[in-house]
Design an enzyme around this catalytic site. Structure first.
Site, PDB file in Angstrom:
ATOM      1  N   LYS A  83       0.836  -1.200   0.000  1.00  0.00           N
ATOM      2  CA  LYS A  83       0.000   0.000   0.000  1.00  0.00           C
ATOM      3  C   LYS A  83       0.869   1.248   0.000  1.00  0.00           C
ATOM      4  CE  LYS A  83      -4.445  -0.337   2.361  1.00  0.00           C
ATOM      5  NZ  LYS A  83      -5.081  -0.111   3.665  1.00  0.00           N
TER       6      LYS A  83
HETATM    7  C1  E4P Z   1      -8.681   0.466   3.671  1.00  0.00           C
HETATM    8  O1  E4P Z   1      -7.743  -0.128   3.204  1.00  0.00           O
HETATM    9  C2  E4P Z   1      -8.632   1.174   4.962  1.00  0.00           C
HETATM   10  O2  E4P Z   1      -7.874   0.427   5.867  1.00  0.00           O
HETATM   11  C3  E4P Z   1      -9.984   1.346   5.601  1.00  0.00           C
HETATM   12  O3  E4P Z   1     -11.049   0.898   4.814  1.00  0.00           O
HETATM   13  C4  E4P Z   1     -10.201   2.637   6.300  1.00  0.00           C
HETATM   14  O4  E4P Z   1     -11.485   2.643   6.848  1.00  0.00           O
HETATM   15  P1  E4P Z   1     -11.942   3.604   8.053  1.00  0.00           P
HETATM   16  O5  E4P Z   1     -12.383   4.882   7.457  1.00  0.00           O
HETATM   17  O6  E4P Z   1     -13.088   2.857   8.664  1.00  0.00           O
HETATM   18  O7  E4P Z   1     -10.774   3.747   8.975  1.00  0.00           O
END
Ligand code: E4P
Length: 228
Positions: A83
Protein backbone atom coordinates in the site's frame (compact mmCIF):
# COMPACT_ATOMS: atom_id res chain seq x y z
CA UNK A 1 -16.70 -9.14 -6.51
CA UNK A 2 -14.16 -10.09 -3.84
CA UNK A 3 -14.75 -9.55 -0.13
CA UNK A 4 -11.87 -8.47 2.13
CA UNK A 5 -11.64 -7.92 5.87
CA UNK A 6 -10.26 -4.58 7.02
CA UNK A 7 -8.46 -5.62 10.19
CA UNK A 8 -5.14 -6.82 11.59
CA UNK A 9 -6.82 -8.93 14.26
CA UNK A 10 -6.03 -12.57 13.54
CA UNK A 11 -8.98 -14.04 15.48
CA UNK A 12 -11.44 -12.02 13.41
CA UNK A 13 -9.69 -13.11 10.21
CA UNK A 14 -9.74 -16.79 11.26
CA UNK A 15 -13.42 -16.62 12.14
CA UNK A 16 -14.59 -15.07 8.86
CA UNK A 17 -12.16 -17.23 6.88
CA UNK A 18 -14.13 -20.31 8.00
CA UNK A 19 -17.13 -19.07 6.00
CA UNK A 20 -15.25 -19.70 2.75
CA UNK A 21 -15.95 -16.21 1.37
CA UNK A 22 -12.85 -14.30 2.44
CA UNK A 23 -10.66 -13.31 -0.52
CA UNK A 24 -8.22 -11.01 1.22
CA UNK A 25 -7.32 -8.60 4.02
CA UNK A 26 -6.46 -4.92 4.13
CA UNK A 27 -4.40 -3.46 6.97
CA UNK A 28 -3.22 0.05 7.70
CA UNK A 29 -0.94 1.54 10.40
CA UNK A 30 -3.92 2.34 12.65
CA UNK A 31 -5.27 -1.21 12.48
CA UNK A 32 -1.82 -2.73 13.10
CA UNK A 33 -1.24 -0.35 16.04
CA UNK A 34 -4.42 -1.66 17.68
CA UNK A 35 -2.77 -5.09 18.00
CA UNK A 36 0.03 -3.80 20.31
CA UNK A 37 2.29 -6.55 19.01
CA UNK A 38 5.39 -7.01 16.89
CA UNK A 39 4.39 -5.65 13.47
CA UNK A 40 6.22 -8.26 11.37
CA UNK A 41 4.73 -11.06 13.44
CA UNK A 42 1.22 -9.63 12.92
CA UNK A 43 1.71 -9.30 9.16
CA UNK A 44 3.26 -12.78 8.78
CA UNK A 45 0.42 -14.43 10.68
CA UNK A 46 -2.14 -12.76 8.41
CA UNK A 47 -0.19 -13.60 5.25
CA UNK A 48 -0.14 -17.28 6.17
CA UNK A 49 -3.77 -17.43 7.34
CA UNK A 50 -5.25 -15.91 4.18
CA UNK A 51 -4.75 -17.34 0.70
CA UNK A 52 -5.72 -14.11 -1.06
CA UNK A 53 -4.25 -10.62 -1.20
CA UNK A 54 -3.06 -9.00 2.01
CA UNK A 55 -2.34 -5.26 1.83
CA UNK A 56 0.59 -4.06 3.97
CA UNK A 57 1.05 -0.31 4.18
CA UNK A 58 4.26 1.67 3.78
CA UNK A 59 4.97 4.30 6.43
CA UNK A 60 8.01 6.12 4.99
CA UNK A 61 7.05 9.64 3.86
CA UNK A 62 9.73 10.10 1.17
CA UNK A 63 9.66 8.30 -2.18
CA UNK A 64 13.10 6.62 -1.94
CA UNK A 65 12.68 5.05 1.50
CA UNK A 66 9.03 4.26 0.69
CA UNK A 67 10.18 2.33 -2.39
CA UNK A 68 12.77 0.41 -0.32
CA UNK A 69 10.17 -0.35 2.33
CA UNK A 70 7.77 -1.48 -0.41
CA UNK A 71 10.36 -3.98 -1.69
CA UNK A 72 10.67 -5.45 1.81
CA UNK A 73 6.90 -5.66 2.30
CA UNK A 74 6.45 -7.35 -1.08
CA UNK A 75 9.07 -9.95 -0.12
CA UNK A 76 7.11 -10.95 2.98
CA UNK A 77 4.79 -13.22 1.04
CA UNK A 78 3.53 -14.07 -2.44
CA UNK A 79 0.13 -12.69 -1.46
CA UNK A 80 1.52 -9.38 -0.14
CA UNK A 81 0.23 -6.22 -1.81
CA UNK A 82 2.09 -2.98 -1.03
CA UNK A 83 0.00 0.00 0.00
CA UNK A 84 1.24 3.47 -0.89
CA UNK A 85 -0.59 6.71 -0.09
CA UNK A 86 -2.05 9.06 -2.70
CA UNK A 87 0.74 11.62 -2.41
CA UNK A 88 3.41 12.71 -4.89
CA UNK A 89 5.90 10.50 -3.03
CA UNK A 90 3.41 7.64 -3.02
CA UNK A 91 2.92 7.97 -6.77
CA UNK A 92 6.69 8.06 -7.39
CA UNK A 93 7.42 5.05 -5.20
CA UNK A 94 4.30 3.25 -6.44
CA UNK A 95 5.29 3.71 -10.08
CA UNK A 96 8.76 2.26 -9.44
CA UNK A 97 7.34 -0.70 -7.52
CA UNK A 98 4.66 -1.31 -10.11
CA UNK A 99 7.22 -1.14 -12.95
CA UNK A 100 9.10 -3.93 -11.17
CA UNK A 101 6.02 -6.13 -11.16
CA UNK A 102 5.10 -5.49 -7.52
CA UNK A 103 1.38 -5.24 -6.92
CA UNK A 104 0.49 -1.94 -5.30
CA UNK A 105 -2.67 -0.63 -3.65
CA UNK A 106 -2.97 3.16 -3.76
CA UNK A 107 -4.72 4.15 -0.55
CA UNK A 108 -6.31 7.29 0.92
CA UNK A 109 -8.11 8.04 -2.34
CA UNK A 110 -11.02 10.46 -2.03
CA UNK A 111 -11.74 11.67 -5.57
CA UNK A 112 -12.07 10.39 -9.15
CA UNK A 113 -9.11 12.61 -10.15
CA UNK A 114 -6.90 10.80 -7.64
CA UNK A 115 -8.21 7.46 -8.90
CA UNK A 116 -7.10 8.39 -12.44
CA UNK A 117 -3.56 9.01 -11.14
CA UNK A 118 -3.54 5.62 -9.39
CA UNK A 119 -4.53 3.86 -12.62
CA UNK A 120 -1.91 5.80 -14.61
CA UNK A 121 0.94 4.49 -12.44
CA UNK A 122 -0.25 0.94 -13.09
CA UNK A 123 -1.64 0.27 -9.63
CA UNK A 124 -3.09 -3.18 -9.05
CA UNK A 125 -5.70 -1.72 -6.68
CA UNK A 126 -7.12 1.73 -5.95
CA UNK A 127 -8.83 2.30 -2.58
CA UNK A 128 -11.45 5.05 -2.43
CA UNK A 129 -12.55 5.64 1.19
CA UNK A 130 -16.34 5.82 0.94
CA UNK A 131 -17.26 6.32 4.61
CA UNK A 132 -14.68 9.03 5.16
CA UNK A 133 -15.98 10.93 2.10
CA UNK A 134 -19.45 10.77 3.66
CA UNK A 135 -17.93 12.03 6.94
CA UNK A 136 -16.79 15.14 5.07
CA UNK A 137 -20.42 15.83 4.07
CA UNK A 138 -19.88 14.60 0.50
CA UNK A 139 -21.26 11.55 -1.35
CA UNK A 140 -18.80 8.65 -1.15
CA UNK A 141 -20.94 6.32 -3.24
CA UNK A 142 -21.25 8.93 -5.99
CA UNK A 143 -17.44 9.18 -6.10
CA UNK A 144 -17.19 5.36 -6.27
CA UNK A 145 -19.70 5.20 -9.15
CA UNK A 146 -17.72 7.85 -11.04
CA UNK A 147 -14.46 5.97 -10.49
CA UNK A 148 -15.99 2.69 -11.73
CA UNK A 149 -17.44 4.45 -14.79
CA UNK A 150 -14.15 6.18 -15.60
CA UNK A 151 -12.22 2.92 -15.32
CA UNK A 152 -14.71 1.20 -17.65
CA UNK A 153 -14.62 4.02 -20.21
CA UNK A 154 -10.83 4.24 -20.15
CA UNK A 155 -10.24 0.49 -20.00
CA UNK A 156 -8.06 0.75 -16.88
CA UNK A 157 -7.22 -2.63 -15.41
CA UNK A 158 -6.65 -1.32 -11.87
CA UNK A 159 -9.15 -2.96 -9.53
CA UNK A 160 -11.48 -0.69 -7.57
CA UNK A 161 -11.54 -1.57 -3.88
CA UNK A 162 -14.36 0.15 -2.00
CA UNK A 163 -12.87 0.94 1.43
CA UNK A 164 -14.04 2.60 4.62
CA UNK A 165 -17.39 0.81 4.37
CA UNK A 166 -19.57 1.30 7.43
CA UNK A 167 -22.65 -0.89 6.96
CA UNK A 168 -24.07 -3.69 4.76
CA UNK A 169 -25.86 -1.30 2.37
CA UNK A 170 -22.48 0.24 1.55
CA UNK A 171 -21.45 -3.23 0.35
CA UNK A 172 -24.64 -3.68 -1.69
CA UNK A 173 -24.30 -0.24 -3.30
CA UNK A 174 -20.59 -0.78 -4.01
CA UNK A 175 -21.46 -4.09 -5.70
CA UNK A 176 -24.09 -2.33 -7.83
CA UNK A 177 -21.57 0.39 -8.73
CA UNK A 178 -19.26 -2.32 -10.08
CA UNK A 179 -16.52 -2.28 -7.43
CA UNK A 180 -14.13 -5.23 -7.86
CA UNK A 181 -13.50 -5.57 -4.12
CA UNK A 182 -15.17 -4.44 -0.89
CA UNK A 183 -13.14 -4.28 2.30
CA UNK A 184 -14.92 -3.91 5.63
CA UNK A 185 -14.39 -4.22 9.36
CA UNK A 186 -15.37 -7.39 11.21
CA UNK A 187 -18.66 -5.97 12.51
CA UNK A 188 -19.85 -5.03 9.01
CA UNK A 189 -18.78 -8.43 7.63
CA UNK A 190 -20.68 -10.16 10.44
CA UNK A 191 -23.82 -8.17 9.64
CA UNK A 192 -23.83 -9.38 5.99
CA UNK A 193 -25.07 -12.81 7.05
CA UNK A 194 -27.78 -11.49 9.37
CA UNK A 195 -31.49 -11.13 8.59
CA UNK A 196 -34.28 -11.25 11.20
CA UNK A 197 -36.44 -13.40 8.91
CA UNK A 198 -33.62 -15.97 8.66
CA UNK A 199 -33.53 -16.21 12.48
CA UNK A 200 -37.33 -16.32 12.70
CA UNK A 201 -37.61 -18.93 9.95
CA UNK A 202 -34.92 -21.13 11.48
CA UNK A 203 -36.55 -20.89 14.88
CA UNK A 204 -39.87 -22.10 13.44
CA UNK A 205 -38.18 -24.93 11.48
CA UNK A 206 -36.43 -26.08 14.68
CA UNK A 207 -39.67 -25.98 16.72
CA UNK A 208 -41.61 -27.93 14.08
CA UNK A 209 -38.80 -30.46 13.78
CA UNK A 210 -38.66 -30.95 17.54
CA UNK A 211 -42.42 -31.42 17.81
CA UNK A 212 -42.29 -34.03 15.03
CA UNK A 213 -39.55 -35.89 16.92
CA UNK A 214 -41.68 -35.87 20.09
CA UNK A 215 -44.70 -37.04 18.13
CA UNK A 216 -42.74 -39.90 16.57
CA UNK A 217 -41.22 -40.92 19.92
CA UNK A 218 -44.71 -41.13 21.48
CA UNK A 219 -46.30 -43.12 18.68
CA UNK A 220 -46.42 -46.84 17.83
CA UNK A 221 -44.14 -47.41 14.80
CA UNK A 222 -46.09 -47.11 11.55
CA UNK A 223 -49.21 -45.69 13.24
CA UNK A 224 -48.85 -42.13 11.91
CA UNK A 225 -50.24 -42.06 8.44
CA UNK A 226 -48.85 -39.59 5.93
CA UNK A 227 -51.09 -36.49 5.71
CA UNK A 228 -53.23 -37.50 8.70
C1 E4P B 1 -8.68 0.47 3.67
O1 E4P B 1 -7.74 -0.13 3.20
C2 E4P B 1 -8.63 1.17 4.96
O2 E4P B 1 -7.87 0.43 5.87
C3 E4P B 1 -9.98 1.35 5.60
O3 E4P B 1 -11.05 0.90 4.81
C4 E4P B 1 -10.20 2.64 6.30
O4 E4P B 1 -11.48 2.64 6.85
P1 E4P B 1 -11.94 3.60 8.05
O5 E4P B 1 -12.38 4.88 7.46
O6 E4P B 1 -13.09 2.86 8.66
O7 E4P B 1 -10.77 3.75 8.98
Amino acid sequence: MRLFLDTAHIDQIREINKWGVLSGVTTNPTLVAKEHDDVERVWKEILSEVKGDVSLETTEPEAGPMYEQGLKLAAMGENAVVKVPMTPAGLEAGRRLSDEGIRINVTLVFSPAQAVLAAEIGAYIVSPFIGRIDDAAADGMHALRQICDIYDIQGYETEVLAASLRHPMHVVEAALAGADICTMPYDVFSKLVKHPLTDKGLDQFNKDWESLQKELRGSVPGSIEKGA
